[in-house]
Write an enzyme that holds these catalytic residues in place. Structure first.
Site, PDB file in Angstrom:
ATOM      1  N   ARG B 193      11.733   4.933  79.472  1.00 40.24           N
ATOM      2  CA  ARG B 193      12.109   6.254  78.302  1.00 40.24           C
ATOM      3  C   ARG B 193      10.632   6.523  77.743  1.00 40.24           C
ATOM      4  NH1 ARG B 193      16.104   6.064  80.576  1.00 40.24           N
ATOM      5  NH2 ARG B 193      18.369   6.330  79.726  1.00 40.24           N
ATOM      6  N   GLU B 222      11.387  15.544  76.357  1.00 39.71           N
ATOM      7  CA  GLU B 222      12.262  16.064  77.513  1.00 39.71           C
ATOM      8  C   GLU B 222      13.155  17.394  77.281  1.00 39.71           C
ATOM      9  OE1 GLU B 222      14.184  12.970  79.819  1.00 39.71           O
ATOM     10  OE2 GLU B 222      12.331  11.607  79.829  1.00 39.71           O
ATOM     11  N   HIS B 240      12.410  13.144  85.191  1.00 39.13           N
ATOM     12  CA  HIS B 240      13.592  11.980  84.761  1.00 39.13           C
ATOM     13  C   HIS B 240      14.544  11.971  86.143  1.00 39.13           C
ATOM     14  CE1 HIS B 240      15.677   9.645  81.276  1.00 39.13           C
ATOM     15  NE2 HIS B 240      15.999   9.405  82.409  1.00 39.13           N
TER      16      HIS B 240
END
Lengths: 277, 277
Positions: B193, B222, B240
């Site tokens: 993360r 993000e 991601h």
């Protein structure tokens, strides 16, 4: 005569038509062992340079990008060894070397690990679209277009890795029929030489979706690359760099030096190429 | 009432605040098993929608991008299970779940292989500059600028792979001190993360050459990515997508369905998260 020059005169002479990519990196270390005749630095035409300067030269160093033809060799009556920094020897007229008893030493396996790493990288990159994703993020498309399309695991497709030498037998070995057999789920990786694949057919198959993707480190007319590839996000393009790490460059320097030293001291070469028919 | 509608009425109800990325892909298959309350499709504000429609709902499905706060849970007095499609559960108020006896089931290990593949791909890519090389070839720079700079083997540098969960303890765990300790030869990979790394410090270290490179699948905000990264060729950026293959999406669908079915038939969950303190 300065002391350095005098010492250089006593070092064994080696002709270099065009320097291998790693030559500059190790030029100082090379120059402590050998005296180089630098054909590429001479303003006069190569054949005149060779006739004037190189008729007594016994050893030459070359790279994969400079053909060593019978024409060139006819200017070099004393040459007894050609050391190439490349792994392949397709650029050397081996038949002429055989006829004249010239030994050939090549890059051996010093870059095998690097090439294997590159194959793995290109494979995962094509399957998971790493380079394309990188372009997507850099192009600031993520906040605008949202989720990037899914990739695939390796397990669901057929992968053909080209890692053989380029010879008359392997030239365009990967042709229309082979690509058709690879099929719509097939991915091709080439870390060997561009001309092993019929590049026009490869472009056509990718354009028409007859194979799934390609990871290419080598091309038929380097550094020219078919423009059609540039718009494809199922293709990863690498500028013939599979072998190029700092570590393997040093290993190459040591192998080239070792081969030349072995020649000048009448010892067995470290990586002699078998050119017998 | 049409037959289809009647059948749907009898399926167990599941609330979806915002659909996980793979929801659309498997919507038909999901809909054969569950009746979804699609909060994101409603024009009325979420809290009003929940109060009106979801007060009796027992199960909810969510993704990693939608926080499940105590505020939301207070509108859902009957919820007894939250199934998240994500691997991490940092977006869920676990303390509130614990207090209210709500079980949490997460993505488990269905994407582990994909994430591992991505870590390897990012690593080789950063070290051997695959994405940057791809951009170099596509930009038609090879015939103009010649040889691309050398890469490195993995063996000569220190690599830090971030693959832990984001918790209060790991938030900004990779800070100025850790990055300084990683050093000039160090490469950082983040497939976990974004907020585990202090991203501003990472940008600063890369700009100033205090670490060697980074491969990043995740970011702090993000889909926003620091613009400074866009010009760096020692950085590989991925939106991601470490977990995103067609294969792992299906595995996720099966795990989510399995957890919901287990809940509705009073069987043990397939991937229950331990939320005890």
């Amino acid at each position: 005569m300065a002391k350095g020059e005098e010492a250089a005169k006593q070092l064994p002479k080696v002709l270099v038509l065009r320097p291998p990519p790693m030559f500059k990196m190790f030029e100082k270390e090379f120059s402590e062992k050998f005296q180089f005749l630098k054909a590429w630095e001479s303003p006069i035409p190569t054949d005149q340079f060779l006739a004037a300067e190189a008729s007594s030269i016994e050893a030459m160093l070359t790279s994969g990008s400079r053909p060593v033809t019978a024409d060139i060799l006819c200017h070099l009556p004393s040459v007894r060894i050609i050391v190439t920094s490349s792994i392949g020897v397709y650029h050397i007229d081996l038949q002429e070397c055989r006829r004249r008893g010239i030994a050939v030493a090549a890059g051996g396996d010093v870059v095998s690990e690097d090439v294997a790493d590159t194959a793995v990288a290109l494979l995962i990159d094509v399957m998971r679209r790493i380079s394309a994703s990188d372009g997507y993020v850099r192009g600031a498309l993520w906040p605008i277009k949202g989720e990037y399309p899914l990739g695939s695991k390796a397990s669901n497709c057929d992968i053909l890795v080209i890692c053989c030498a380029l010879t008359d037998q392997t030239h365009h070995m990967i042709n229309k029929q082979v690509l058709a057999a690879l099929g719509k789920e097939g991915v091709i990786l080439n870390i060997a030489r561009g001309s092993i694949i019929d590049e026009k057919e490869l472009v056509r198959c990718l354009v028409q979706g007859e194979i799934a993707g390609a990871g290419l480190d080598v091309f038929e007319n380097e550094p020219e690359v078919p423009r059609e590839f540039f718009a494809m996000d199922n293709v990863v393009l690498s500028p013939h760099r599979a072998v190029s790490t700092e570590e393997s460059s040093r290993a190459k320097f040591e192998l080239i030096s070792g081969n030349l030293e072995a020649f000048f001291s009448n010892k067995p070469f470290l990586s002699r190429v078998n050119i017998d028919e």
